[in-house]
Every structure is written in C-alpha cells, then in structure tokens.
Design a protein around this motif. Sequence first.
Motif, PDB file in Angstrom:
ATOM      1  N   VAL A   1       2.535  -8.559  -8.743  1.00 40.76           N
ATOM      2  CA  VAL A   1       1.900  -7.533  -9.576  1.00 40.76           C
ATOM      3  C   VAL A   1       1.936  -8.017 -11.017  1.00 40.76           C
ATOM      4  N   ASP A   2       0.772  -8.276 -11.581  1.00 44.86           N
ATOM      5  CA  ASP A   2       0.674  -8.909 -12.892  1.00 44.86           C
ATOM      6  C   ASP A   2      -0.424  -8.208 -13.694  1.00 44.86           C
ATOM      7  N   PRO A   3      -0.099  -7.640 -14.847  1.00 41.88           N
ATOM      8  CA  PRO A   3      -1.119  -6.946 -15.641  1.00 41.88           C
ATOM      9  C   PRO A   3      -2.253  -7.859 -16.095  1.00 41.88           C
ATOM     10  N   ILE A   4      -1.979  -9.156 -16.254  1.00 46.46           N
ATOM     11  CA  ILE A   4      -3.052 -10.085 -16.629  1.00 46.46           C
ATOM     12  C   ILE A   4      -4.032 -10.235 -15.468  1.00 46.46           C
TER      13      ILE A   4
ATOM     14  N   PRO B   1     -10.451  -6.402  -2.922  1.00 43.61           N
ATOM     15  CA  PRO B   1      -9.385  -5.428  -3.198  1.00 43.61           C
ATOM     16  C   PRO B   1      -8.697  -5.627  -4.551  1.00 43.61           C
ATOM     17  N   ILE B   2      -8.424  -4.503  -5.216  1.00 40.72           N
ATOM     18  CA  ILE B   2      -7.652  -4.504  -6.457  1.00 40.72           C
ATOM     19  C   ILE B   2      -6.282  -3.883  -6.191  1.00 40.72           C
ATOM     20  N   HIS B   3      -5.337  -4.165  -7.081  1.00 36.59           N
ATOM     21  CA  HIS B   3      -3.997  -3.576  -6.962  1.00 36.59           C
ATOM     22  C   HIS B   3      -3.919  -2.408  -7.931  1.00 36.59           C
ATOM     23  N   LYS B   4      -3.649  -1.228  -7.406  1.00 37.83           N
ATOM     24  CA  LYS B   4      -3.752  -0.006  -8.207  1.00 37.83           C
ATOM     25  C   LYS B   4      -2.761   0.055  -9.362  1.00 37.83           C
ATOM     26  N   GLU B   5      -1.660  -0.677  -9.245  1.00 31.58           N
ATOM     27  CA  GLU B   5      -0.687  -0.688 -10.344  1.00 31.58           C
ATOM     28  C   GLU B   5      -1.100  -1.666 -11.431  1.00 31.58           C
ATOM     29  N   SER B   6      -1.507  -2.868 -11.061  1.00 25.38           N
ATOM     30  CA  SER B   6      -1.786  -3.902 -12.061  1.00 25.38           C
ATOM     31  C   SER B   6      -3.036  -3.609 -12.887  1.00 25.38           C
ATOM     32  N   ILE B   7      -3.953  -2.771 -12.385  1.00 24.27           N
ATOM     33  CA  ILE B   7      -5.188  -2.500 -13.135  1.00 24.27           C
ATOM     34  C   ILE B   7      -5.010  -1.452 -14.227  1.00 24.27           C
ATOM     35  N   GLN B   8      -3.890  -0.725 -14.199  1.00 25.52           N
ATOM     36  CA  GLN B   8      -3.705   0.367 -15.159  1.00 25.52           C
ATOM     37  C   GLN B   8      -3.512  -0.161 -16.585  1.00 25.52           C
ATOM     38  N   SER B   9      -4.250   0.422 -17.524  1.00 26.02           N
ATOM     39  CA  SER B   9      -4.133   0.060 -18.937  1.00 26.02           C
ATOM     40  C   SER B   9      -4.689   1.196 -19.770  1.00 26.02           C
TER      41      SER B   9
ATOM     42  N   PHE C   1      -5.916 -19.259 -15.998  1.00 23.26           N
ATOM     43  CA  PHE C   1      -5.092 -18.248 -15.339  1.00 23.26           C
ATOM     44  C   PHE C   1      -4.265 -18.927 -14.252  1.00 23.26           C
ATOM     45  N   ARG C   2      -2.977 -18.699 -14.285  1.00 27.16           N
ATOM     46  CA  ARG C   2      -2.086 -19.266 -13.276  1.00 27.16           C
ATOM     47  C   ARG C   2      -1.875 -18.245 -12.173  1.00 27.16           C
ATOM     48  N   VAL C   3      -2.300 -18.592 -10.972  1.00 24.12           N
ATOM     49  CA  VAL C   3      -2.158 -17.697  -9.835  1.00 24.12           C
ATOM     50  C   VAL C   3      -0.691 -17.601  -9.420  1.00 24.12           C
ATOM     51  N   LYS C   4      -0.213 -16.366  -9.262  1.00 21.45           N
ATOM     52  CA  LYS C   4       1.143 -16.108  -8.770  1.00 21.45           C
ATOM     53  C   LYS C   4       0.999 -15.243  -7.524  1.00 21.45           C
ATOM     54  N   TRP C   5       0.910 -15.885  -6.392  1.00 19.74           N
ATOM     55  CA  TRP C   5       0.584 -15.197  -5.143  1.00 19.74           C
ATOM     56  C   TRP C   5       1.471 -13.986  -4.887  1.00 19.74           C
ATOM     57  N   GLY C   6       0.841 -12.877  -4.569  1.00 19.14           N
ATOM     58  CA  GLY C   6       1.576 -11.680  -4.176  1.00 19.14           C
ATOM     59  C   GLY C   6       2.346 -10.999  -5.283  1.00 19.14           C
TER      60      GLY C   6
END
Length: 349
Positions: free
Chosen positions: A92-95, A123-131, A85-90
């Motif tokens: 919003v990424d669905p992966i 903490p999780i990001h409420k947008e990126s976790i949606q599936s 997994f390539r970290v992309k700081w800050g």
Amino acid sequence: MNKKQNIRVGISLGDPNGIGGEIILKAFENNQMLELYTPVIFASTKLLSYYIKTFNLNIKIHGITSLDDVVEGKVNVVRLIKEPFRVKWGTVDPIAGELAVRSLKAATEALKLNQIDVLVTAPIHKESIQSEEFKFPGHTDYLNQELDGESLMFMVSEDLRVGLLTDHVPLKEVPVQITEKLIKTKIGTIKESLKKDFGIVKPRIAVLGINPHVGDNGVIGTDDQETLIPVLEELRKDGTLIFGPYPADSFFGNKKHLQFDAVLASYHDQGLVPFKTITFGAGVNYTAGLSHVRTSPDHGTGFDIAGKGDANPSSFMAAIHTAVTIFRHRTMYEEISANPLKNLSKKRR
C-alpha cells in the motif's frame, strides 16, 4: 470518431503495485484481441516494459503522446506517467495510489470527449488512492460525479446480473440509505440498462429482502414491510415486471436467479458473495446508468499474488468483451430510438 474503426478501449492502469499491469498485458498478448479492439492504456511505456520483462510476456507496446496518434492493431500506451516509479509488489503506497488516480482521471477525460469508446479499469486499492484531491471509495462514485446519469453497481456475467441498492457503505447504514426514492431510482436504472445495454425488451427483475427472511412479517425488522414492499407493489401497478422481495439465503441456492434477467440486492455482500461464488473468473463489474460505458474485472488488486506471474486475465478480458458488447447494443438502441420510422422504412426496402 469514425465508428467503422475498431472500438477504442481505454484502459486505466489501476494500482501499479498490484496485478493490474499484468492482466492488462496478458489480455492483449493474444494478437487476435487486437483484430477486434484497439487498446489505449493510460500509463507509462517504461512501467509497462518493466512488467513485460518481469513476466516474460510476448507483447509489443506502442508509445504515444496524443490520442490522435492511436494506431489500430497495436497496444497503444499514452505516455502519461513520465517520472520513475519503483514497483513494490503488494504494498500500500500513496505514490502508487496517486499514479492510479492520475491514470483514471486521464482515461475518464478521454471518455467524456469521446476520444475512446469505452473505459475498462484495472483494480485500484481503496486505501492508497485517498488524498485531499481524491476522496472516493472507488471507481463508481468518482465516475458518478464525472459522467451524466445515476450510477448503479451492476455485476454481470453470461447467466447472472446482480445490481446493488447500496454498495460501498457500512452495514449499519444500509437500512438508513434504502429509501423509496433510492429503490425506484435503482430499479429504473436496471430496467433501462437491460433494455438499451443488453437488448432485453421486457426485463424481469427480482429483488432480495433487506432483513433475513424478508423480516418474517416484522419479527426480524420492519424495513421490508415499511419501505421495500410498498414500493415494489406500486411499481407493479405501473407495469414493471418486478418480483419479490425474496429471502436472500435460499434464492441463489435454489437457482431462482435463472428465472430473471437481473437481481437487485440490498447491500454489497448480499449480492456479491453469491455472484462471485457462481461466476468468479468470468464476472464483470459494470457501472450502469451513466452516459458512457465503464467495466472492470470482478476482483481486486491481488496484492497476495502480485509480482508472481500467477494473475489470471480472464475477468479482465471478460470486462473488455462486455464493455464492447454493451457499447454496440447501446449504439443500436440509440439509432433505433432516434428515428424508428426511418429505420423501419429501410428494412422494408
């Protein structure tokens, strides 16, 4: 599990593009933490090693494939995420969201099986976790589905505890959702939590009004007069030490919260804005009312500072301490409640 061992603190990764990994590792950089708790992080040794190198942290991790291999005195990492997994700081990424959900699900399953004692979530990001497989606005709603009981978002610190009647819902839906049943359920949950999780025998609970100035006798809405006040009056007759409703605008400024063991707010910002203003950095989000203990820091993914090394682990550390304290209180409460006469006889010997 042998309770004489250190309490096992299960930890979910949170969004890998945020500050979760940083604050988790910083929390256990102090070896004294390992003398008190045994951390079990559901993540990836490769990913955490990347964080350690990026932030130049003095910490060693212990990779395991099974919870049978957990070792006290080490930072245990369940090798859950094996693909790169390539970290992309800050970002919003669905992966990244999928990895956060995978970590949460694995940690929750371990909690249900009592393979860990408590769960602390980064903490999780409420947008990126949606599936299609995960359609929850946050941790609380997911855990409410997975664990027994009725969840309550309970923000706690040393001097302040704030529960919410409604949490992650649009403001326009708040009056619709606040019903007699909901009020009684949430107050009952707070009362029970204060007793068994915090050791308060006769809890005093304050309630904030729904509308400004508690509706000013119906001039600014009738929700308080028609719904909230009658329920509070009924509960008082049953012996519940419930007070209010109080106007929210002056309640915290006048330090009235110091007179009570907990405060019940009607909606998210009514309770969390003053809570975070008063306690930020030391506050904890506790999911009360469930069969197992879960806490988290009182902040989000910190995308604005992710990757800079500036994240403060204080709230995450407070979340760990709070989870363990609640677990101990709850264990003691259950032991006393199970056979009070037996425990009393032991004390008299």
